[in-house]
Write a protein that holds these residues in place. Structure first.
Motif, mmCIF file in Angstrom:
data_model
loop_
_atom_site.group_PDB
_atom_site.id
_atom_site.type_symbol
_atom_site.label_atom_id
_atom_site.label_comp_id
_atom_site.label_asym_id
_atom_site.label_seq_id
_atom_site.Cartn_x
_atom_site.Cartn_y
_atom_site.Cartn_z
ATOM 1 N N LEU A 4 0.844 -1.201 0.000
ATOM 2 C CA LEU A 4 0.000 0.000 0.000
ATOM 3 C C LEU A 4 0.880 1.252 0.000
ATOM 4 O O LEU A 4 1.641 1.485 0.937
ATOM 5 N N VAL A 5 0.780 2.026 -1.062
ATOM 6 C CA VAL A 5 1.591 3.236 -1.199
ATOM 7 C C VAL A 5 0.679 4.445 -1.032
ATOM 8 O O VAL A 5 -0.222 4.659 -1.844
ATOM 9 N N PRO A 6 0.888 5.233 0.030
ATOM 10 C CA PRO A 6 0.017 6.396 0.216
ATOM 11 C C PRO A 6 0.296 7.459 -0.842
ATOM 12 O O PRO A 6 1.445 7.709 -1.199
ATOM 13 N N VAL A 7 -0.769 8.057 -1.333
ATOM 14 C CA VAL A 7 -0.656 9.125 -2.322
ATOM 15 C C VAL A 7 -1.178 10.399 -1.660
ATOM 16 O O VAL A 7 -2.159 10.349 -0.897
ATOM 17 N N ALA A 8 -0.556 11.528 -1.963
ATOM 18 C CA ALA A 8 -0.949 12.786 -1.313
ATOM 19 C C ALA A 8 -2.416 13.097 -1.593
ATOM 20 O O ALA A 8 -2.949 12.786 -2.666
ATOM 21 N N THR A 9 -3.040 13.708 -0.608
ATOM 22 C CA THR A 9 -4.422 14.145 -0.782
ATOM 23 C C THR A 9 -4.439 15.642 -1.110
ATOM 24 O O THR A 9 -3.419 16.326 -0.957
ATOM 25 N N LEU A 10 -5.579 16.125 -1.532
ATOM 26 C CA LEU A 10 -5.728 17.553 -1.820
ATOM 27 C C LEU A 10 -5.567 18.342 -0.515
ATOM 28 O O LEU A 10 -5.864 17.811 0.563
ATOM 29 N N PRO A 11 -5.137 19.592 -0.584
ATOM 30 C CA PRO A 11 -4.924 20.361 0.649
ATOM 31 C C PRO A 11 -6.182 20.404 1.518
ATOM 32 O O PRO A 11 -7.274 20.698 1.013
ATOM 33 N N GLY A 12 -6.035 20.058 2.794
ATOM 34 C CA GLY A 12 -7.166 20.112 3.727
ATOM 35 C C GLY A 12 -8.255 19.092 3.445
ATOM 36 O O GLY A 12 -9.380 19.238 3.927
ATOM 37 N N ARG A 13 -7.938 18.073 2.681
ATOM 38 C CA ARG A 13 -8.955 17.098 2.276
ATOM 39 C C ARG A 13 -8.444 15.677 2.505
ATOM 40 O O ARG A 13 -7.256 15.454 2.693
ATOM 41 N N GLU A 14 -9.378 14.720 2.469
ATOM 42 C CA GLU A 14 -8.997 13.305 2.461
ATOM 43 C C GLU A 14 -9.102 12.712 1.060
ATOM 44 O O GLU A 14 -8.797 11.542 0.855
ATOM 45 N N ALA A 15 -9.537 13.503 0.110
ATOM 46 C CA ALA A 15 -9.637 13.021 -1.275
ATOM 47 C C ALA A 15 -8.257 13.054 -1.923
ATOM 48 O O ALA A 15 -7.467 13.968 -1.686
ATOM 49 N N VAL A 16 -7.985 12.049 -2.738
ATOM 50 C CA VAL A 16 -6.663 11.952 -3.358
ATOM 51 C C VAL A 16 -6.440 13.120 -4.323
ATOM 52 O O VAL A 16 -7.383 13.621 -4.946
ATOM 53 N N ASP A 17 -5.174 13.566 -4.402
ATOM 54 C CA ASP A 17 -4.799 14.593 -5.361
ATOM 55 C C ASP A 17 -4.512 13.899 -6.702
ATOM 56 O O ASP A 17 -3.535 13.147 -6.813
ATOM 57 N N PRO A 18 -5.343 14.116 -7.722
ATOM 58 C CA PRO A 18 -5.143 13.394 -8.988
ATOM 59 C C PRO A 18 -3.768 13.641 -9.600
ATOM 60 O O PRO A 18 -3.203 12.738 -10.226
ATOM 61 N N ALA A 19 -3.204 14.833 -9.397
ATOM 62 C CA ALA A 19 -1.873 15.112 -9.961
ATOM 63 C C ALA A 19 -0.820 14.257 -9.258
ATOM 64 O O ALA A 19 0.093 13.714 -9.891
ATOM 65 N N ALA A 20 -0.963 14.112 -7.937
ATOM 66 C CA ALA A 20 -0.018 13.267 -7.190
ATOM 67 C C ALA A 20 -0.183 11.806 -7.599
ATOM 68 O O ALA A 20 0.796 11.061 -7.711
ATOM 69 N N LEU A 21 -1.420 11.414 -7.844
ATOM 70 C CA LEU A 21 -1.664 10.035 -8.279
ATOM 71 C C LEU A 21 -1.001 9.799 -9.638
ATOM 72 O O LEU A 21 -0.372 8.760 -9.862
ATOM 73 N N GLU A 22 -1.099 10.777 -10.516
ATOM 74 C CA GLU A 22 -0.482 10.617 -11.836
ATOM 75 C C GLU A 22 1.043 10.481 -11.709
ATOM 76 O O GLU A 22 1.654 9.636 -12.363
ATOM 77 N N ARG A 23 1.617 11.287 -10.825
ATOM 78 C CA ARG A 23 3.078 11.170 -10.623
ATOM 79 C C ARG A 23 3.437 9.764 -10.130
ATOM 80 O O ARG A 23 4.382 9.152 -10.621
ATOM 81 N N ALA A 24 2.639 9.253 -9.195
ATOM 82 C CA ALA A 24 2.929 7.921 -8.642
ATOM 83 C C ALA A 24 2.786 6.849 -9.725
ATOM 84 O O ALA A 24 3.561 5.886 -9.769
ATOM 85 N N LEU A 25 1.828 7.037 -10.598
ATOM 86 C CA LEU A 25 1.623 6.065 -11.677
ATOM 87 C C LEU A 25 2.777 6.128 -12.671
ATOM 88 O O LEU A 25 3.238 5.101 -13.188
ATOM 89 N N ARG A 26 3.238 7.331 -12.932
ATOM 90 C CA ARG A 26 4.344 7.490 -13.886
ATOM 91 C C ARG A 26 5.616 6.847 -13.329
ATOM 92 O O ARG A 26 6.383 6.238 -14.067
ATOM 93 N N GLU A 27 5.794 6.960 -12.018
ATOM 94 C CA GLU A 27 6.999 6.383 -11.393
ATOM 95 C C GLU A 27 6.963 4.856 -11.349
ATOM 96 O O GLU A 27 8.004 4.221 -11.288
ATOM 97 N N ALA A 28 5.759 4.287 -11.333
ATOM 98 C CA ALA A 28 5.652 2.829 -11.213
ATOM 99 C C ALA A 28 6.115 2.196 -12.526
ATOM 100 O O ALA A 28 5.770 2.667 -13.593
ATOM 101 N N ASP A 29 6.879 1.106 -12.409
ATOM 102 C CA ASP A 29 7.373 0.506 -13.653
ATOM 103 C C ASP A 29 6.532 -0.689 -14.092
ATOM 104 O O ASP A 29 6.839 -1.344 -15.057
ATOM 105 N N SER A 30 5.460 -0.977 -13.362
ATOM 106 C CA SER A 30 4.574 -2.059 -13.794
ATOM 107 C C SER A 30 3.147 -1.701 -13.385
ATOM 108 O O SER A 30 2.940 -0.789 -12.597
ATOM 109 N N PRO A 31 2.150 -2.418 -13.932
ATOM 110 C CA PRO A 31 0.754 -2.062 -13.638
ATOM 111 C C PRO A 31 0.456 -2.061 -12.141
ATOM 112 O O PRO A 31 1.002 -2.871 -11.393
ATOM 113 N N CYS A 32 -0.404 -1.156 -11.736
ATOM 114 C CA CYS A 32 -0.729 -0.955 -10.322
ATOM 115 C C CYS A 32 -2.201 -1.243 -10.066
ATOM 116 O O CYS A 32 -2.984 -1.440 -10.989
#
Ligand SMILES: *Cc1c(COP(=O)(O)O)cnc(C)c1O
Length: 466
Positions: free
Chosen positions: A198-226
């Motif tokens: 389980l890899v935590p991804v940053a949430t939006l400021p002051g929120r518990e909802a995931v930050d889609p831009a941070a999620l995209e960065r995490a996906l780009r860094e991953a070298d295999s399907p997630c």
């Protein structure tokens, strides 16, 4: 037959009526019972010689009932908890009376009833026919089944089958999520993927909802399907991930999208809130709890997925006496259990009895109650609201010296009137009041607000409210 069994069988209708009267009296007393009593049952010797049903009922009432919480009642606001509607209760009793095992098509009625209820739930949450569903015991198991299908999907992408070869065949796996429920880590542990997947991804400021831009960065860094676990209703502040944005990322990065909508899915029933879950149909697998906002007894949730073929690869239970897997595998090949109760019946009864309009009323009333308590917390100088009341949970803390110890004392002070559970939100110790019981009314919110104000004063050392 043992004489006690013979005697109970002979008097069965009368004994069931006594149990039913007893249950009705218990429910009638819910309002007056301390919400979380402290009484402990005295010890008793093991039952070497049976006493019969009547005596067992008497002993239960005397030894155990005084300590039972009003968990089914309107001011049990801890965790996210439902009660039991009248129709759900009758359905649950009948589940035990008819004692069906709905897992095999060789005895198909129970399985057909379950699929009818699944169809009704699909309709309730606006899911398309692409989603197949099954009943499981709770949202933890629903998340785990969804992650098990995700695991097999990861295998498909790599040309292997973790179900056959073991999870190690996948190598390291990444499960990305903003504010995952604790059950996701538990599920990953059970599935051999490991909590550290389980890899935590940053949430939006002051929120518990995931930050889609941070999620995209995490996906780009991953070298295999997630796997991505999106959250539709977090337990602290009922925040919702932007599932449309996440589904758009899936177009580019190709991941498995599991959506945990354990109680958030019920937002679909309120036109004012339905937009929060507009896109949950995008899920590859989806978790919805039923023993929360559907108000059926514990032991009920549903899991949906678009890839029943992968699900059957994981859960198939090949045996000479069971039906073949085929295109429409029976329930025994789709979920962890091989035998279980006709779990759908309570849900079937309550859905038929109260319908979409009944559930809309429950959801909207719960949201209104949460708003009322949220506004009172906001207005109280001794308390601080930690997030806007987006749906049915009020998350707050003490305005000053908000230590975990002081909040626990506050919760204890309240325990006769209401049950609230502690949490930590954005690093701060806090309390939550979650509204999902069909019995809760405006009167209850007034009692909770008054008890809260009194408890704040008393934990401040008796000083009057400012
Ligand atoms: C309650 C909850 C769960 C776990 O549900 P159980 O029924 O306790 O297994 C998982 N996810 C969310 C978002 C929940 O609210």
């Amino acid at each position: 037959m043992h004489p006690r069994l013979t005697a109970d069988l002979e008097r069965l209708p009368e004994l069931l009526e006594a149990a039913s009267r007893h249950a009705a009296a218990f429910l009638d007393g819910l309002d007056g019972r301390p919400v979380v009593p402290t009484a402990q049952a005295p010890a008793a010797a093991p039952p070497a010689r049976g006493v019969g049903l009547s005596a067992a009922l008497r002993e239960f009432a005397e030894r155990w009932e005084p300590g039972l919480s009003a968990g089914a009642g309107p001011r049990y606001l801890g965790f996210v908890t439902g009660g039991v509607t009248p129709a759900a209760l009758a359905g649950d009793w009948l589940t035990s009376a008819v004692d069906q095992n709905p897992m095999s098509s060789l005895d198909p009625a129970g399985q057909r009833l379950e699929q009818e209820a699944i169809g009704w739930l699909r309709d309730l949450f606006g899911l398309s026919d692409g989603h197949e569903g099954n009943f499981v015991s709770g949202a933890t198991m629903s998340n785990t089944v969804g992650l098990a299908v995700a695991r097999e999907w990861l295998g498909e992408r790599r040309g292997v089958s973790p179900a056959d070869e073991g999870a190690a065949v996948l190598g390291p796996v990444r499960v990305l999520s903003g504010s995952p429920h604790s059950s996701v880590a538990k599920g990953l542990s059970m599935l051999g993927l490991g909590r550290s997947a389980l890899v935590p991804v940053a949430t939006l400021p002051g929120r518990e909802a995931v930050d889609p831009a941070a999620l995209e960065r995490a996906l780009r860094e991953a070298d295999s399907p997630c796997v991505v676990v999106a959250n539709a209703g977090t337990v602290n502040t009922v925040d919702f991930d932007d599932i449309r944005a996440i589904a758009a990322l899936r177009e580019r990065y190709g991941f498995w999208l599991h959506v945990d909508a354990a109680f958030g899915a019920f937002a679909a029933l309120s036109p004012a809130h339905a937009h929060l879950v507009d896109d949950i149909d995008e899920a590859d697998s989806l978790c919805v709890d039923l023993h929360k906002w559907l108000n059926v007894p514990y032991d009920s949730a549903v899991q949906f997925t678009r890839r029943r073929d992968l699900q059957a690869r994981v859960f198939q239970n090949a045996a000479a006496y069971l039906g073949p897997l085929g295109d429409a595998p029976e329930a025994v090949h789709l979920t962890p259990e091989n035998s279980r109760r006709l779990r759908a019946l309570a849900a079937w009864f309550t859905l038929r009895a109260y319908g979409r309009d009944g559930y809309r009323e429950i959801v909207e009333r719960c949201v209104a109650c949460a708003r009322t308590v949220g506004a009172a917390v906001d207005a109280h100088p001794g308390l601080r609201l930690l997030a806007p009341v987006r749906l049915n949970v009020v998350c707050f803390t003490l305005a000053e010296d908000a230590t975990a110890g002081r909040l626990a004392a506050l919760a204890r002070e309240l325990a006769d009137t209401a049950f609230l559970t502690p949490t930590v939100y954005a690093g701060e110790p806090a309390l939550r009041a979650a509204f999902s019981n069909w019995r809760t009314t405006v009167d209850d919110t007034e009692r909770v607000i008054k008890a809260l104000a009194d408890a704040v004063d008393s934990t401040r050392g008796g000083a009057p409210a400012a």
